[in-house]
Design a protein around this motif. Structure first.
Motif, mmCIF file in Angstrom:
data_model
loop_
_atom_site.group_PDB
_atom_site.id
_atom_site.type_symbol
_atom_site.label_atom_id
_atom_site.label_comp_id
_atom_site.label_asym_id
_atom_site.label_seq_id
_atom_site.Cartn_x
_atom_site.Cartn_y
_atom_site.Cartn_z
ATOM 1 N N THR A 170 0.841 -1.189 0.000
ATOM 2 C CA THR A 170 0.000 0.000 0.000
ATOM 3 C C THR A 170 0.879 1.244 0.000
ATOM 4 O O THR A 170 1.657 1.462 0.940
ATOM 5 C CB THR A 170 -0.908 0.027 1.247
ATOM 6 N N VAL A 171 0.791 2.048 -1.042
ATOM 7 C CA VAL A 171 1.513 3.310 -1.126
ATOM 8 C C VAL A 171 0.596 4.408 -0.585
ATOM 9 O O VAL A 171 -0.569 4.491 -0.948
ATOM 10 C CB VAL A 171 1.917 3.633 -2.575
ATOM 11 N N ILE A 172 1.144 5.229 0.308
ATOM 12 C CA ILE A 172 0.320 6.299 0.866
ATOM 13 C C ILE A 172 0.727 7.642 0.268
ATOM 14 O O ILE A 172 1.888 7.874 -0.064
ATOM 15 C CB ILE A 172 0.398 6.331 2.409
ATOM 16 N N GLN A 173 -0.267 8.483 0.086
ATOM 17 C CA GLN A 173 -0.044 9.869 -0.297
ATOM 18 C C GLN A 173 -0.649 10.729 0.811
ATOM 19 O O GLN A 173 -1.812 10.563 1.170
ATOM 20 C CB GLN A 173 -0.742 10.180 -1.621
ATOM 21 N N ILE A 174 0.153 11.616 1.367
ATOM 22 C CA ILE A 174 -0.337 12.468 2.441
ATOM 23 C C ILE A 174 0.089 13.899 2.158
ATOM 24 O O ILE A 174 1.213 14.161 1.731
ATOM 25 C CB ILE A 174 0.162 11.986 3.822
ATOM 26 N N GLN A 175 -0.845 14.806 2.338
ATOM 27 C CA GLN A 175 -0.592 16.219 2.092
ATOM 28 C C GLN A 175 -1.098 16.989 3.302
ATOM 29 O O GLN A 175 -2.178 16.703 3.834
ATOM 30 C CB GLN A 175 -1.324 16.658 0.818
ATOM 31 N N TYR A 176 -0.305 17.961 3.762
ATOM 32 C CA TYR A 176 -0.761 18.744 4.910
ATOM 33 C C TYR A 176 -0.228 20.166 4.825
ATOM 34 O O TYR A 176 0.709 20.456 4.084
ATOM 35 C CB TYR A 176 -0.359 18.085 6.237
ATOM 36 N N PHE A 219 13.854 4.034 11.324
ATOM 37 C CA PHE A 219 12.795 4.475 12.228
ATOM 38 C C PHE A 219 12.300 3.316 13.076
ATOM 39 O O PHE A 219 12.157 2.190 12.599
ATOM 40 C CB PHE A 219 11.623 5.051 11.421
ATOM 41 N N LYS A 220 12.032 3.616 14.338
ATOM 42 C CA LYS A 220 11.484 2.618 15.238
ATOM 43 C C LYS A 220 10.030 2.313 14.864
ATOM 44 O O LYS A 220 9.393 3.050 14.123
ATOM 45 C CB LYS A 220 11.541 3.130 16.677
ATOM 46 N N LYS A 221 9.515 1.243 15.416
ATOM 47 C CA LYS A 221 8.131 0.862 15.175
ATOM 48 C C LYS A 221 7.188 1.947 15.680
ATOM 49 O O LYS A 221 7.360 2.481 16.775
ATOM 50 C CB LYS A 221 7.814 -0.459 15.883
ATOM 51 N N ILE A 222 6.201 2.282 14.863
ATOM 52 C CA ILE A 222 5.150 3.212 15.278
ATOM 53 C C ILE A 222 3.804 2.610 14.913
ATOM 54 O O ILE A 222 3.593 2.158 13.792
ATOM 55 C CB ILE A 222 5.299 4.603 14.620
ATOM 56 N N GLN A 223 2.896 2.603 15.847
ATOM 57 C CA GLN A 223 1.564 2.083 15.609
ATOM 58 C C GLN A 223 1.638 0.703 14.941
ATOM 59 O O GLN A 223 2.186 -0.223 15.495
ATOM 60 C CB GLN A 223 0.749 3.076 14.772
ATOM 61 N N PHE A 224 1.122 0.605 13.713
ATOM 62 C CA PHE A 224 1.050 -0.676 13.016
ATOM 63 C C PHE A 224 2.226 -0.927 12.078
ATOM 64 O O PHE A 224 2.260 -1.931 11.381
ATOM 65 C CB PHE A 224 -0.252 -0.752 12.209
ATOM 66 N N VAL A 225 3.185 0.008 12.032
ATOM 67 C CA VAL A 225 4.298 -0.104 11.094
ATOM 68 C C VAL A 225 5.561 -0.491 11.858
ATOM 69 O O VAL A 225 6.019 0.240 12.735
ATOM 70 C CB VAL A 225 4.518 1.229 10.348
ATOM 71 N N ASP A 226 6.134 -1.657 11.527
ATOM 72 C CA ASP A 226 7.386 -2.075 12.153
ATOM 73 C C ASP A 226 8.537 -1.180 11.702
ATOM 74 O O ASP A 226 8.370 -0.332 10.824
ATOM 75 C CB ASP A 226 7.684 -3.531 11.804
ATOM 76 N N GLU A 282 4.827 10.833 -0.636
ATOM 77 C CA GLU A 282 4.320 9.624 -1.291
ATOM 78 C C GLU A 282 5.314 8.506 -0.974
ATOM 79 O O GLU A 282 6.447 8.523 -1.456
ATOM 80 C CB GLU A 282 4.207 9.836 -2.792
ATOM 81 N N ILE A 283 4.896 7.577 -0.126
ATOM 82 C CA ILE A 283 5.823 6.622 0.466
ATOM 83 C C ILE A 283 5.258 5.207 0.411
ATOM 84 O O ILE A 283 4.068 4.995 0.627
ATOM 85 C CB ILE A 283 6.124 6.987 1.938
ATOM 86 N N ASP A 284 6.146 4.261 0.135
ATOM 87 C CA ASP A 284 5.816 2.844 0.215
ATOM 88 C C ASP A 284 6.510 2.290 1.457
ATOM 89 O O ASP A 284 7.730 2.171 1.500
ATOM 90 C CB ASP A 284 6.315 2.120 -1.043
ATOM 91 N N PHE A 285 5.726 1.999 2.493
ATOM 92 C CA PHE A 285 6.272 1.459 3.731
ATOM 93 C C PHE A 285 6.545 -0.049 3.638
ATOM 94 O O PHE A 285 7.012 -0.646 4.592
ATOM 95 C CB PHE A 285 5.298 1.693 4.894
ATOM 96 N N LYS A 286 6.219 -0.651 2.498
ATOM 97 C CA LYS A 286 6.346 -2.097 2.323
ATOM 98 C C LYS A 286 5.485 -2.857 3.342
ATOM 99 O O LYS A 286 5.943 -3.749 4.041
ATOM 100 C CB LYS A 286 7.808 -2.537 2.447
ATOM 101 N N ILE A 287 4.232 -2.449 3.402
ATOM 102 C CA ILE A 287 3.291 -3.111 4.302
ATOM 103 C C ILE A 287 2.007 -3.416 3.551
ATOM 104 O O ILE A 287 1.704 -2.817 2.528
ATOM 105 C CB ILE A 287 2.964 -2.249 5.544
ATOM 106 N N ARG A 288 1.269 -4.354 4.101
ATOM 107 C CA ARG A 288 -0.023 -4.726 3.545
ATOM 108 C C ARG A 288 -1.064 -4.510 4.629
ATOM 109 O O ARG A 288 -1.421 -5.430 5.358
ATOM 110 C CB ARG A 288 -0.020 -6.187 3.085
ATOM 111 N N LEU A 289 -1.551 -3.287 4.734
ATOM 112 C CA LEU A 289 -2.521 -2.943 5.769
ATOM 113 C C LEU A 289 -3.700 -2.212 5.146
ATOM 114 O O LEU A 289 -3.542 -1.472 4.170
ATOM 115 C CB LEU A 289 -1.894 -2.036 6.832
#
Length: 249
Positions: free
Chosen positions: A107-113, A153-160, A220-227
């Motif tokens: 899952t690739v995320i796109q976040i804008q703020y 980066f250390k583990k945060i929430q659901f991302v190792d 726009e980041i790919d965390f290499k996770i399937r969530l």
């Protein structure tokens, strides 16, 4: 971005390809105060180049190519990304989100703020000293134009725990505007943990009034996770609000 600006950037970045770095330097988190160097004005109006998804998602091992594309891709995404879902909105901070599957795998995320901060906080903000979940932040290579960085980066929430190797490039683009962009680069750097990909990330900073800086950010980041997106949205909102709270005016 006009043709003249593209030419100036390509001429400015006549740099060699990335050298082979087989071992990660064992140093502590490194932060440094980086003054902005003035370059020819960059057109961040509606005249930037369009980029295909293939161009944006293609990570190179060539530093010159990575830098010459990074500003244009960042401005393109910042100005054209549509259909983002609003995760948070108050008088001080707006967070928008979108996700998509890459080849039906990750899952690739796109976040804008967007928010405003005091000008005196700009160096601390752009050097990431406020990110408490950084495990290691090491500058592998520095030139007058860019830094090559390894970050874990250390583990945060659901991302190792995750690591990234990327180019960091920042410049003053006109009298009152500054830009910083990050983009992953392929290396033979030894891998310590799962390596994510920063397809593009950055900040467009504009001095407005009363020593205030308007910050427009996109990543726009790919965390290499399937969530599921719902889990990602919750984690990202919590972590982003926590990280930015000390800067928001």
């Amino acid at each position: 971005m006009g043709n003249q600006c593209v030419y100036c950037l390509k001429k400015f970045f006549q740099r060699p390809n990335l050298k082979n770095m087989s071992e990660l330097p064992q140093t502590d988190i490194q932060q440094q105060q980086e003054p902005y160097t003035k370059v020819d004005n960059i057109d961040e109006s509606e005249n930037y180049h369009e980029h295909s998804e293939e161009q944006i998602l293609a990570i190179s091992d060539n530093i010159q190519e990575t830098i010459s594309l990074s500003i244009d891709i960042f401005l393109y995404r910042l100005k054209t990304t549509k259909d983002l879902e609003e995760l948070y909105h108050d008088d001080q901070l707006i967070i928008l989100f979108k996700s998509f599957k890459l080849a039906e795998r990750y899952t690739v995320i796109q976040i804008q703020y967007e928010f405003k901060m005091n000008k005196k906080s700009i160096n601390e903000f752009l050097n990431y000293t406020y990110l408490t979940h950084i495990d290691q932040f090491t500058t592998l290579q520095t030139t007058s134009d860019y830094q090559l960085i390894y970050a874990s980066f250390k583990k945060i929430q659901f991302v190792d725990s995750r690591e990234y190797v990327f180019i960091k490039y920042q410049k003053q683009i006109c009298t009152n505007k500054y830009i910083q962009v990050l983009r992953s680069i392929n290396t033979e750097q030894s891998q310590q943990t799962t390596r994510g990909i920063i397809y593009i990330s950055g900040f467009l900073l504009e001095e407005i009034q009363n020593q205030e800086i308007r910050v427009q950010a996109y990543a726009e980041i790919d965390f290499k996770i399937r969530l599921p997106p719902g889990m990602l949205k919750k984690a990202l909102t919590i972590e982003l609000k926590r990280a930015l709270q000390q800067f928001i005016n």
